[in-house]
Design an enzyme around this catalytic site. Structure first.
Site, PDB file in Angstrom:
ATOM      1  N   ARG A 170       0.845  -1.184   0.000  1.00 14.97           N
ATOM      2  CA  ARG A 170       0.000   0.000   0.000  1.00 14.97           C
ATOM      3  C   ARG A 170       0.891   1.248   0.000  1.00 14.97           C
ATOM      4  NH1 ARG A 170      -2.044  -3.528   3.973  1.00 14.97           N
ATOM      5  NH2 ARG A 170      -4.157  -4.311   3.547  1.00 14.97           N
ATOM      6  N   LYS A 190      -2.398  -2.450   7.754  1.00 11.31           N
ATOM      7  CA  LYS A 190      -3.612  -2.087   8.479  1.00 11.31           C
ATOM      8  C   LYS A 190      -3.683  -2.846   9.800  1.00 11.31           C
ATOM      9  CE  LYS A 190      -6.585  -0.762   4.612  1.00 11.31           C
ATOM     10  NZ  LYS A 190      -7.867  -1.025   3.903  1.00 11.31           N
ATOM     11  N   HIS A 207      -2.143   2.526  -5.968  1.00 12.57           N
ATOM     12  CA  HIS A 207      -3.035   1.389  -5.700  1.00 12.57           C
ATOM     13  C   HIS A 207      -3.209   0.514  -6.938  1.00 12.57           C
ATOM     14  CE1 HIS A 207      -5.293  -0.339  -2.480  1.00 12.57           C
ATOM     15  NE2 HIS A 207      -6.337  -0.556  -3.262  1.00 12.57           N
ATOM     16  N   ARG A 234      -0.529  -1.951  -6.927  1.00 14.28           N
ATOM     17  CA  ARG A 234      -0.848  -3.051  -5.998  1.00 14.28           C
ATOM     18  C   ARG A 234      -1.783  -4.049  -6.672  1.00 14.28           C
ATOM     19  NH1 ARG A 234      -1.309  -4.458  -0.472  1.00 14.28           N
ATOM     20  NH2 ARG A 234      -3.400  -4.910   0.284  1.00 14.28           N
ATOM     21  N   HIS A 270      -3.882  -9.049   3.496  1.00 15.79           N
ATOM     22  CA  HIS A 270      -5.331  -9.111   3.644  1.00 15.79           C
ATOM     23  C   HIS A 270      -5.688 -10.033   4.800  1.00 15.79           C
ATOM     24  CE1 HIS A 270      -6.043  -7.991  -0.869  1.00 15.79           C
ATOM     25  NE2 HIS A 270      -5.951  -6.932  -0.104  1.00 15.79           N
ATOM     26  N   TYR A 316      -9.102 -10.065  -6.924  1.00 15.83           N
ATOM     27  CA  TYR A 316      -8.053  -9.981  -7.937  1.00 15.83           C
ATOM     28  C   TYR A 316      -7.924 -11.266  -8.758  1.00 15.83           C
ATOM     29  CZ  TYR A 316      -6.741  -6.274  -4.705  1.00 15.83           C
ATOM     30  OH  TYR A 316      -6.762  -5.180  -3.883  1.00 15.83           O
TER      31      TYR A 316
END
Length: 329
Positions: free
Chosen positions: A185, A209, A276, A279, A302, A311
């Site tokens: 990210r 995150k 992004h 990514r 994730h 994806y």
């Protein structure tokens, strides 16, 4: 006693007198003696109830302790603040109907935006219910709106090479290789320092995150261009990517975005490329090349494989190849 207290007593006595016979003046006198120990303030009809703001502050403080990023916290504060400005009630008095009316009043915005607002409300009220601050969660039965499923943007191999050819400085090439090779990210790349890169192990650790740390990897091409960029640096700033002009300092996230746009503009891909998108490109091309979904999930940071599945869209060429290879004839 202030006017608010007197009005409260009159309202209460009036209500009770409708239910049972009472001596009005005697009840008023006793209630006056009780309420004299309290400070009573009337909430104006156009004023947000302070209880709701108080609960929002409790919620944000709790989420901050759980390690949510400042960006996420700011998003919650903004969305819940807008809601509190529209629904002027105590938290425990807010119903599912109130939330439906609020969301239904939002005109001219995308379903995905309404979904995001509902998501913030669900997080807030489910937390209140979980902490037993309210008895029930008014959002429990509210379903997110159906949104148009769009494939994440991703560059093809040819476009990726065009982007590499569009780099005019060693720093620009280092940007492209770092973003593509790691699938990181923008915020994760922004916070990297020079000593973050383990050139021997060809990897680096990033903080994603939820303040979760993970290891990502750099192939020979990325290592080569990163070393080439760092060899041109004459400053002592610890940041991996710094400004081009003195005083040298860590390049902002906005600065990285502008640099990527500048590279893309050189090859006519300005409207297609962002950090992004790089990514997405990493995820799509890696999955198309046969990588396991769980591995890509870990590399992207994730928490759920469902996010990574967005994806898992193979190209027409790849579908044809898989059909030819695995069809039993």
């Amino acid at each position: 006693m202030n006017n608010a207290g007197e009005q409260l007593i009159s309202d209460v006595v009036g209500y009770i007198s409708e239910l049972v016979p009472i001596h009005v003046e005697e009840v008023k006198s006793k209630l006056s003696a009780i309420t004299a120990r309290y400070h009573i303030q009337r909430i104006k009809e156009d004023e947000t109830h302070p209880d709701l703001h108080e609960k929002i502050d409790f919620f944000l403080a709790s989420k901050k302790l759980e390690g949510l990023s400042q960006i996420t916290l700011d998003g919650y504060r903004r969305e819940l603040g807008i809601f509190a400005g529209k629904v002027k009630k105590r938290a425990k008095d807010i119903s599912a109907a109130d939330i439906r009316v609020y969301l239904g009043s939002l005109n001219g915005i995308k379903m995905s935006t309404i979904g995001r607002k509902l998501s913030a409300l669900k997080s807030f009220f489910s937390w209140l219910a979980g902490e037993e601050i309210i008895q029930r969660d008014p959002t429990a039965k509210l379903k997110p709106p159906k949104t148009e499923k769009r494939l994440p943007k991703a560059l093809g191999i040819e476009e990726l090479e065009m982007l590499r050819e569009g780099c005019q400085t060693v720093r620009q090439r280092a940007f492209i290789e770092m973003l593509y090779a790691t699938g990181c990210r923008l915020s994760e790349v922004h916070q990297l320092n020079r000593d973050s890169i383990n050139f021997q192990a060809m990897s680096t650790n990033v903080i994603g995150k939820g303040n979760k740390e993970r290891e990502v990897y750099l192939p020979f091409k990325a290592i080569y261009h990163m070393k080439k960029y760092l060899s041109t640096r004459e400053d002592d700033c610890k940041a991996l990517f710094v400004t081009e002009r003195k005083p040298y300092r860590r390049l902002t996230k906005r600065g990285i975005q502008c640099e990527i746009k500048r590279i893309a503009k050189n090859v006519g891909l300005e409207s297609r490329v962002s950090p992004h998108v790089m990514r997405h490109t990493f995820a799509t091309l890696t999955l198309n090349n046969g990588a396991e979904l769980v591995a890509v999930q870990e590399l992207l940071g994730h928490s759920s494989p469902d996010t990574t599945l967005r994806y898992a869209r193979i190209t027409e060429e790849r579908k044809r190849e898989q059909h030819k290879k695995f069809l039993v004839q």
